[in-house]
Design a protein around this motif. Structure first.
Motif, PDB file in Angstrom:
ATOM      1  N   LEU A 169       0.814  -1.217   0.000  1.00 21.76           N
ATOM      2  CA  LEU A 169       0.000   0.000   0.000  1.00 21.76           C
ATOM      3  C   LEU A 169       0.851   1.273   0.000  1.00 21.76           C
ATOM      4  O   LEU A 169       0.314   2.377  -0.018  1.00 21.76           O
ATOM      5  CB  LEU A 169      -0.923  -0.002   1.223  1.00 21.76           C
ATOM      6  CG  LEU A 169      -2.082  -1.004   1.166  1.00 21.76           C
ATOM      7  CD1 LEU A 169      -2.736  -1.142   2.537  1.00 21.76           C
ATOM      8  CD2 LEU A 169      -3.103  -0.570   0.127  1.00 21.76           C
ATOM      9  N   HIS A 170       2.174   1.106   0.056  1.00 27.96           N
ATOM     10  CA  HIS A 170       3.111   2.236   0.030  1.00 27.96           C
ATOM     11  C   HIS A 170       2.712   3.345   1.012  1.00 27.96           C
ATOM     12  O   HIS A 170       2.515   4.512   0.621  1.00 27.96           O
ATOM     13  CB  HIS A 170       3.204   2.803  -1.396  1.00 27.96           C
ATOM     14  CG  HIS A 170       3.684   1.798  -2.394  1.00 27.96           C
ATOM     15  ND1 HIS A 170       2.840   1.144  -3.270  1.00 27.96           N
ATOM     16  CD2 HIS A 170       4.929   1.312  -2.635  1.00 27.96           C
ATOM     17  CE1 HIS A 170       3.534   0.305  -4.022  1.00 27.96           C
ATOM     18  NE2 HIS A 170       4.809   0.383  -3.651  1.00 27.96           N
ATOM     19  N   PRO A 171       2.590   2.999   2.306  1.00 27.68           N
ATOM     20  CA  PRO A 171       2.122   3.983   3.281  1.00 27.68           C
ATOM     21  C   PRO A 171       3.178   4.998   3.721  1.00 27.68           C
ATOM     22  O   PRO A 171       2.841   5.965   4.402  1.00 27.68           O
ATOM     23  CB  PRO A 171       1.703   3.105   4.468  1.00 27.68           C
ATOM     24  CG  PRO A 171       2.632   1.935   4.388  1.00 27.68           C
ATOM     25  CD  PRO A 171       2.823   1.680   2.928  1.00 27.68           C
ATOM     26  N   PHE A 172       4.440   4.766   3.350  1.00 24.63           N
ATOM     27  CA  PHE A 172       5.498   5.653   3.857  1.00 24.63           C
ATOM     28  C   PHE A 172       6.095   6.540   2.769  1.00 24.63           C
ATOM     29  O   PHE A 172       7.130   7.174   2.983  1.00 24.63           O
ATOM     30  CB  PHE A 172       6.593   4.815   4.522  1.00 24.63           C
ATOM     31  CG  PHE A 172       6.057   3.945   5.631  1.00 24.63           C
ATOM     32  CD1 PHE A 172       5.489   4.510   6.766  1.00 24.63           C
ATOM     33  CD2 PHE A 172       6.084   2.558   5.526  1.00 24.63           C
ATOM     34  CE1 PHE A 172       4.979   3.712   7.777  1.00 24.63           C
ATOM     35  CE2 PHE A 172       5.582   1.756   6.539  1.00 24.63           C
ATOM     36  CZ  PHE A 172       5.023   2.332   7.662  1.00 24.63           C
ATOM     37  N   PHE A 451       0.041   9.042   7.759  1.00 21.96           N
ATOM     38  CA  PHE A 451       0.080   7.693   8.322  1.00 21.96           C
ATOM     39  C   PHE A 451      -0.381   7.661   9.779  1.00 21.96           C
ATOM     40  O   PHE A 451      -1.065   6.722  10.202  1.00 21.96           O
ATOM     41  CB  PHE A 451       1.496   7.103   8.208  1.00 21.96           C
ATOM     42  CG  PHE A 451       1.572   5.691   8.736  1.00 21.96           C
ATOM     43  CD1 PHE A 451       1.058   4.629   8.011  1.00 21.96           C
ATOM     44  CD2 PHE A 451       2.137   5.426   9.978  1.00 21.96           C
ATOM     45  CE1 PHE A 451       1.097   3.325   8.492  1.00 21.96           C
ATOM     46  CE2 PHE A 451       2.190   4.116  10.478  1.00 21.96           C
ATOM     47  CZ  PHE A 451       1.666   3.074   9.728  1.00 21.96           C
ATOM     48  N   PHE A 452      -0.010   8.689  10.550  1.00 24.27           N
ATOM     49  CA  PHE A 452      -0.359   8.676  11.968  1.00 24.27           C
ATOM     50  C   PHE A 452      -1.752   9.256  12.240  1.00 24.27           C
ATOM     51  O   PHE A 452      -2.071   9.624  13.364  1.00 24.27           O
ATOM     52  CB  PHE A 452       0.721   9.403  12.769  1.00 24.27           C
ATOM     53  CG  PHE A 452       2.008   8.620  12.828  1.00 24.27           C
ATOM     54  CD1 PHE A 452       2.116   7.481  13.612  1.00 24.27           C
ATOM     55  CD2 PHE A 452       3.098   8.996  12.048  1.00 24.27           C
ATOM     56  CE1 PHE A 452       3.298   6.740  13.642  1.00 24.27           C
ATOM     57  CE2 PHE A 452       4.274   8.264  12.076  1.00 24.27           C
ATOM     58  CZ  PHE A 452       4.369   7.130  12.870  1.00 24.27           C
ATOM     59  N   ASN A 453      -2.561   9.303  11.190  1.00 20.89           N
ATOM     60  CA  ASN A 453      -3.963   9.681  11.357  1.00 20.89           C
ATOM     61  C   ASN A 453      -4.892   8.728  10.611  1.00 20.89           C
ATOM     62  O   ASN A 453      -6.023   9.096  10.281  1.00 20.89           O
ATOM     63  CB  ASN A 453      -4.195  11.117  10.876  1.00 20.89           C
ATOM     64  CG  ASN A 453      -3.852  12.142  11.943  1.00 20.89           C
ATOM     65  OD1 ASN A 453      -4.436  12.152  13.018  1.00 20.89           O
ATOM     66  ND2 ASN A 453      -2.881  12.980  11.650  1.00 20.89           N
ATOM     67  N   VAL A 454      -4.397   7.516  10.344  1.00 23.59           N
ATOM     68  CA  VAL A 454      -5.243   6.505   9.709  1.00 23.59           C
ATOM     69  C   VAL A 454      -5.127   5.201  10.492  1.00 23.59           C
ATOM     70  O   VAL A 454      -4.313   5.071  11.406  1.00 23.59           O
ATOM     71  CB  VAL A 454      -4.859   6.285   8.226  1.00 23.59           C
ATOM     72  CG1 VAL A 454      -5.097   7.544   7.414  1.00 23.59           C
ATOM     73  CG2 VAL A 454      -3.395   5.839   8.097  1.00 23.59           C
ATOM     74  N   LEU A 455      -5.977   4.239  10.136  1.00 22.87           N
ATOM     75  CA  LEU A 455      -5.978   2.912  10.769  1.00 22.87           C
ATOM     76  C   LEU A 455      -6.138   3.053  12.289  1.00 22.87           C
ATOM     77  O   LEU A 455      -7.026   3.744  12.755  1.00 22.87           O
ATOM     78  CB  LEU A 455      -4.722   2.137  10.371  1.00 22.87           C
ATOM     79  CG  LEU A 455      -4.465   2.005   8.859  1.00 22.87           C
ATOM     80  CD1 LEU A 455      -3.178   1.244   8.580  1.00 22.87           C
ATOM     81  CD2 LEU A 455      -5.638   1.367   8.144  1.00 22.87           C
ATOM     82  N   SER A 456      -5.259   2.428  13.053  1.00 20.56           N
ATOM     83  CA  SER A 456      -5.385   2.464  14.516  1.00 20.56           C
ATOM     84  C   SER A 456      -5.091   3.839  15.115  1.00 20.56           C
ATOM     85  O   SER A 456      -5.402   4.092  16.284  1.00 20.56           O
ATOM     86  CB  SER A 456      -4.437   1.436  15.152  1.00 20.56           C
ATOM     87  OG  SER A 456      -4.838   0.125  14.834  1.00 20.56           O
TER      88      SER A 456
END
Length: 547
Positions: A169-172, A451-456
């Motif tokens: 998903l290339h999240p970084f 990234f630090f505002n998605v998923l968990s």
């Protein structure tokens, strides 16, 4: 017979109306309380004073049709059965650059081959297909592992199925960085990355996975519901009412009533108490945590989280048709990155903005009289902040922004006297967005999607400390955008039903793996098991090395 569980839904936006329809179908007594006199929230319609020009308040691009179809299918109906007729916008849009060159984006591969090779050369189409292939992978993986999976704790990130696929998903890396792999010209890189604005983000910050938006545009097309985007939440309201849900408009909620750590209902501004077993909030989550619930350290942290941009939006009733403008026209700034930095880093209004022009009357004649046009201009700007405070001279800001838009439209399209064609204007600013819809900092798309505002890391569909309290909407998991919020409504209502020990309606086809992600303990087992396996591996290695 056990009494039917009752739920109060605060807010009749897309998340609220779809949740109401789902919970009413599942046998709940549902009451929706809405501060405005209409359903849909930002996804609503209004007209000019003559009633002849119709405007979409917010969304105008019908993307990811699978999630719309899923919602109506789950509810035992279909878009067609509910009278929603979709038309395809072709071309998808025209991108007008400062040098007056135009790139036309289409879902027609023959046209795209010619367009891409014009700028990228003979091998350019190969790069385009590679970009679509990656976008397709992001689309399908997100559909399974994000849009149909809840994230109830940080341990959810250790879900083996997610870990195996996360790197795909290339999240970084950013959307723009991924585009540089497939396109060599700056023009094409800009053409295939500006859509990060749909999320209220810069393409230099938006996660690589979000190129799924370009995939759905080119492979599924851009659609539009005849009669306006607001027909979707209106249809969901009708379905909910058919199943017994009740809607109460012009009713402002003052607070959620909490007793012994449990949500018990809501108090309206006039003091009236409405009781219920469950409270589901569709109002802006960050605003709601600070205003509808007792302020906590967590709600204060939420207020400091990065949020998406706001907009200055112009709604123009035109005196005549403007054939120079297509259904969707994008005007990109010459200083592309600097323009986005001004919005997302400095939270200001860029001196040279990129902006989007929508002419709904081009694909839906009912939006304007036959010889006239309805025009909507969305200019992304910074949200309310120290750099753009509430106390700003908004009349001056709007005038300057209007002048910039008109100057660019006239200059790039070779027009004159465009301003004289505007018969009536309505404007939304960060201030009015905030006032009309209780949007934190006037942010039109909720919390950011880094990234630090998605998923968990994103606020959960369940309140962190108050029982029987839930959230649905742009700032809750899985995120912003009409189709994504529809997925969030399925997620939040499934969680509510499961928490009460009840069965979801069979029409929803909720899989066991999807259901498991709503159960914190069971979902955590996979992550705990993986941690234990890793610990055992490290222990075995340590023992071996000591021998």
């Amino acid at each position: 017979m056990a009494p039917r569980p009752s739920v109060i839904i605060v807010g009749a936006g897309v998340g609220g109306t779809s949740s109401a329809a789902r919970l009413a179908q599942a046998g709940f007594d549902v009451q929706v309380v809405e501060k405005n006199d209409f359903a849909g929230g930002r996804c609503s319609l209004f007209t000019d004073p003559t009633g002849e020009h119709r405007f979409d308040m917010g969304p105008s691009l019908y993307l990811i049709p699978r999630l719309f179809e899923e919602t109506f299918s789950d509810l035992g109906t279909s878009l067609d059965a509910e009278g929603i007729k979709l038309v395809k916008c072709e071309p998808n849009y025209r991108i007008v650059f400062p040098d007056k060159e135009v790139v036309e984006m289409s879902s027609d591969l023959t046209k795209m081959k010619k367009e891409v090779e014009k700028w990228e050369g003979e091998k350019g189409f190969e790069g385009f297909l590679g970009f679509l292939k990656e976008g397709h992978a992001h689309y399908e993986l997100s559909m399974v592992h994000v849009l149909h999976r809840n994230f109830t704790s940080y341990l959810s990130l250790l879900r083996p199925s997610l870990i195996v696929n996360l790197s795909k998903l290339h999240p970084f890396v950013s959307v723009y960085t991924r585009a540089t792999k497939y396109f060599k010209t700056e023009r094409m890189r800009r053409a295939f990355t500006f859509a990060a604005m749909y999320l209220g983000m810069s393409p230099f910050d938006a996660l690589g996975a979000y190129n799924l938006l370009q995939y759905t545009e080119h492979c599924e097309g851009i659609l539009y519901p005849l009669g306006g985007f607001g027909t979707v939440p209106k249809a969901l309201q009708r379905i909910a009412e058919r199943n017994g849900a009740k809607f109460r408009f012009n009713s402002t909620v003052k607070r959620v009533v909490v007793q012994d750590g449990k949500a018990k209902g809501v108090e309206l501004e006039g003091g009236e108490i409405l009781s219920a077993d469950i409270v589901l909030v569709n109002a802006d989550l960050v605003w709601s945590m600070a205003h509808l619930y007792q302020e906590t350290a967590y709600s204060k942290r939420l207020e400091e989280k990065p949020v998406s941009c706001s907009s200055i939006s112009f709604y123009w009733a035109m005196k005549r048709s403007v054939p120079e403008l297509g259904s969707h026209t994008i005007f990109l700034a010459d200083e592309y990155k600097e323009s986005f930095d001004s919005i997302f880093r400095d939270h200001k209004i860029p001196h040279e903005p990129s902006f989007y022009v929508n002419v709904p009357s081009r694909h839906d004649p009912s939006a304007a009289p036959a010889d006239k046009d309805t025009v909507i201009v969305l200019v992304p700007v910074g949200h309310i902040s120290k750099a753009l405070p509430t106390s700003s001279d908004w009349d001056k800001v709007v005038e300057e922004t209007r002048n910039k838009v008109i100057r660019e439209v006239e200059g790039r399209l070779g027009m004159t006297n465009f301003r004289d064609l505007i018969a009536h204007e309505t404007v939304n600013t960060p201030i009015t967005w905030g006032e009309k819809f209780n949007l934190h900092r006037g942010s039109i798309l909720g919390l950011s999607h880094d990234f630090f505002n998605v998923l968990s890391f994103r606020p959960k569909t369940r309140h962190p400390t108050v029982k029987n309290a839930y959230f649905v909407g742009a700032s809750a998991h899985p995120g912003t955008g009409v189709p994504i919020v529809l997925a969030g409504a399925r997620m939040a209502t499934t969680q509510i039903i499961d928490d009460l020990g009840k069965q979801t309606p069979k029409e929803w086809n909720v899989s066991s793996s999807e259901l498991a992600t709503h159960r914190t303990g069971r979902d955590a087992m996979g992550g705990i098991g993986l941690l234990m396996a890793l610990a055992a591996l490290f222990l075995a290695i340590a023992v071996y090395l000591r021998q």
